[in-house]
Design a protein around this motif. Sequence first.
Motif, PDB file in Angstrom:
ATOM      1  N   THR A  15       0.851  -1.192   0.000  1.00  0.00           N
ATOM      2  CA  THR A  15       0.000   0.000   0.000  1.00  0.00           C
ATOM      3  C   THR A  15       0.888   1.244   0.000  1.00  0.00           C
ATOM      4  OG1 THR A  15      -0.165   0.173   2.421  1.00  0.00           O
ATOM      5  CG2 THR A  15      -1.773  -1.236   1.284  1.00  0.00           C
ATOM      6  N   CYS A  76     -10.292  -0.723  -0.833  1.00  0.00           N
ATOM      7  CA  CYS A  76      -9.475  -1.791  -0.253  1.00  0.00           C
ATOM      8  C   CYS A  76      -9.937  -3.148  -0.779  1.00  0.00           C
ATOM      9  CB  CYS A  76      -9.566  -1.772   1.270  1.00  0.00           C
ATOM     10  SG  CYS A  76      -8.703  -0.415   2.077  1.00  0.00           S
ATOM     11  N   LEU A  93       2.070  -8.889   2.382  1.00  0.00           N
ATOM     12  CA  LEU A  93       1.360  -7.618   2.480  1.00  0.00           C
ATOM     13  C   LEU A  93       2.264  -6.625   3.198  1.00  0.00           C
ATOM     14  CD1 LEU A  93      -1.155  -5.730   2.410  1.00  0.00           C
ATOM     15  CD2 LEU A  93      -1.844  -6.780   4.602  1.00  0.00           C
ATOM     16  N   ASN A  95       2.087  -2.978   4.639  1.00  0.00           N
ATOM     17  CA  ASN A  95       1.222  -1.848   4.988  1.00  0.00           C
ATOM     18  C   ASN A  95       2.096  -0.608   5.156  1.00  0.00           C
ATOM     19  OD1 ASN A  95      -1.476  -2.998   5.167  1.00  0.00           O
ATOM     20  ND2 ASN A  95      -0.695  -4.176   6.898  1.00  0.00           N
ATOM     21  N   ASN A  96       2.178   0.172   4.086  1.00  0.00           N
ATOM     22  CA  ASN A  96       3.079   1.319   4.051  1.00  0.00           C
ATOM     23  C   ASN A  96       2.347   2.656   3.965  1.00  0.00           C
ATOM     24  OD1 ASN A  96       5.766   2.737   3.365  1.00  0.00           O
ATOM     25  ND2 ASN A  96       4.500   3.184   1.574  1.00  0.00           N
ATOM     26  N   ILE A 124      -6.233   1.746   7.776  1.00  0.00           N
ATOM     27  CA  ILE A 124      -5.995   1.043   6.509  1.00  0.00           C
ATOM     28  C   ILE A 124      -5.243  -0.254   6.758  1.00  0.00           C
ATOM     29  CG2 ILE A 124      -4.728   1.107   4.328  1.00  0.00           C
ATOM     30  CD1 ILE A 124      -5.384   4.076   4.128  1.00  0.00           C
ATOM     31  N   ALA A 125      -4.207  -0.194   7.577  1.00  0.00           N
ATOM     32  CA  ALA A 125      -3.423  -1.398   7.875  1.00  0.00           C
ATOM     33  C   ALA A 125      -4.261  -2.450   8.574  1.00  0.00           C
ATOM     34  CB  ALA A 125      -2.206  -1.035   8.729  1.00  0.00           C
ATOM     35  N   MET A 128      -6.793  -3.842   5.881  1.00  0.00           N
ATOM     36  CA  MET A 128      -6.108  -4.657   4.884  1.00  0.00           C
ATOM     37  C   MET A 128      -5.662  -5.990   5.482  1.00  0.00           C
ATOM     38  SD  MET A 128      -6.070  -3.291   1.842  1.00  0.00           S
ATOM     39  CE  MET A 128      -4.729  -4.221   1.080  1.00  0.00           C
ATOM     40  N   THR A 129      -5.180  -5.945   6.695  1.00  0.00           N
ATOM     41  CA  THR A 129      -4.781  -7.188   7.373  1.00  0.00           C
ATOM     42  C   THR A 129      -5.992  -8.093   7.579  1.00  0.00           C
ATOM     43  OG1 THR A 129      -2.952  -6.067   8.501  1.00  0.00           O
ATOM     44  CG2 THR A 129      -3.741  -8.141   9.465  1.00  0.00           C
ATOM     45  N   ILE A 143       3.333 -10.370   6.856  1.00  0.00           N
ATOM     46  CA  ILE A 143       2.940  -8.967   6.820  1.00  0.00           C
ATOM     47  C   ILE A 143       4.079  -8.135   7.392  1.00  0.00           C
ATOM     48  CG2 ILE A 143       1.281  -7.253   7.655  1.00  0.00           C
ATOM     49  CD1 ILE A 143      -0.691  -9.646   8.064  1.00  0.00           C
ATOM     50  N   ASN A 145       4.661  -4.153   8.471  1.00  0.00           N
ATOM     51  CA  ASN A 145       4.092  -2.832   8.658  1.00  0.00           C
ATOM     52  C   ASN A 145       5.207  -1.792   8.742  1.00  0.00           C
ATOM     53  OD1 ASN A 145       1.400  -3.822   8.801  1.00  0.00           O
ATOM     54  ND2 ASN A 145       1.722  -4.388  10.941  1.00  0.00           N
TER      55      ASN A 145
END
Length: 271
Positions: A15, A76, A93, A95-96, A124-125, A128-129, A143, A145
Motif C-alpha cells: 500500500t 481496499c 502484504l 502496509n506502508n 488502513i493497515a 487490509m490485514t 505482513i 508494517n
Amino acid sequence: MSVVYDFTGKVVLITGSSAGMGEGIALLFAKSGANVVITGRNAERVAKVAKQCTDVSPKQLTALEVVGNLTNKEDCNRLIETTVQTFGKIDVLVNNAGIDCLVEITDECYYEKFLTTINTNLNIAVYMTHKCVPYLAKTRGNIINIATIGAKRASSDSSPYNISKAALIMFTKCMAAELGPKHHIRVNVVNPGITLTDFECESMGFNREESDRKLTAIGIQLPVGRVGQVSDTASIVGYLASNAAEFITGSEYVADGGQLVGNVFDSNTDY
C-alpha cells in the motif's frame, strides 16, 4: 542493497507504493522476481512506478496497477480482489500507506487532522490485514508494517502521527501473537528514521529547498553521517519477507542511522 533476494513466484501487495518509501520497497521486490501490486491515489504516479518495476524485473513481469483511496473500504476490497483475480494469491502484504501533519492540540483543526491521520496510518493497515488473512494463510505468507521511530518518543506537534504509528506497532505484536499459531502468518514492523523522500514536502508543507536544507543539517548529526535512503528500509523489508527471517515475528526493526541513540531530534524531524 548488497543482499539479493529471490521472490520468484511470490505476489507482494504494497500500500502507498506510488511514491517514496513504498516505491522503493516495490522496486526491491520487483528486482527480486516478485509480482508486485502498485497502488495509490494518483494514476500517473501509479503507472510510473509500475513501469519502473516492470523494467527492473528479471523477467519483465508486468506490475499490477490499482488506483484508489484506501481510506474507503470499497477501494481496499477492490485492491485485494483485483490482486487475487490477477495472480491467484497473496504472499506478502506491506502496509506502508501513511500521512503526517504538524498540528498542536490547541489548533482548531486538530481533531479533524487526528482522525484523518489515524484513518490513514492505522485503520488502513488494520482493514487490509483483516481482509488479507484468508489469502495469506493459504500461502503461509507474512505482513510487514511500516511505522516510525517517532512512535518511540513524544514530540510537541506531531501527536496524531506518533500515536497512529505507536498503535501500529502494538497492532503488529498482537497480530503476530494471534496469526502465527492459528494461520502460520508472520507479522513484523520496521521503524524508519528520517529518510530522503518527498514525504516531508508533500505531507508537512515544506518546499524542496527547505526540505533539502533541513535533511542535510540533520544527516551530518546522525551517527552514520547521513539521512536514510529508501533502500535502507526496503532492504529490511526484503529480509523480513524472506525465508531467512522465518523464525522472526512480532519484532521491531529500527532503520534510523542511529537517530534514536544519538538523540538527534527537533520538533519537526520525527518520522
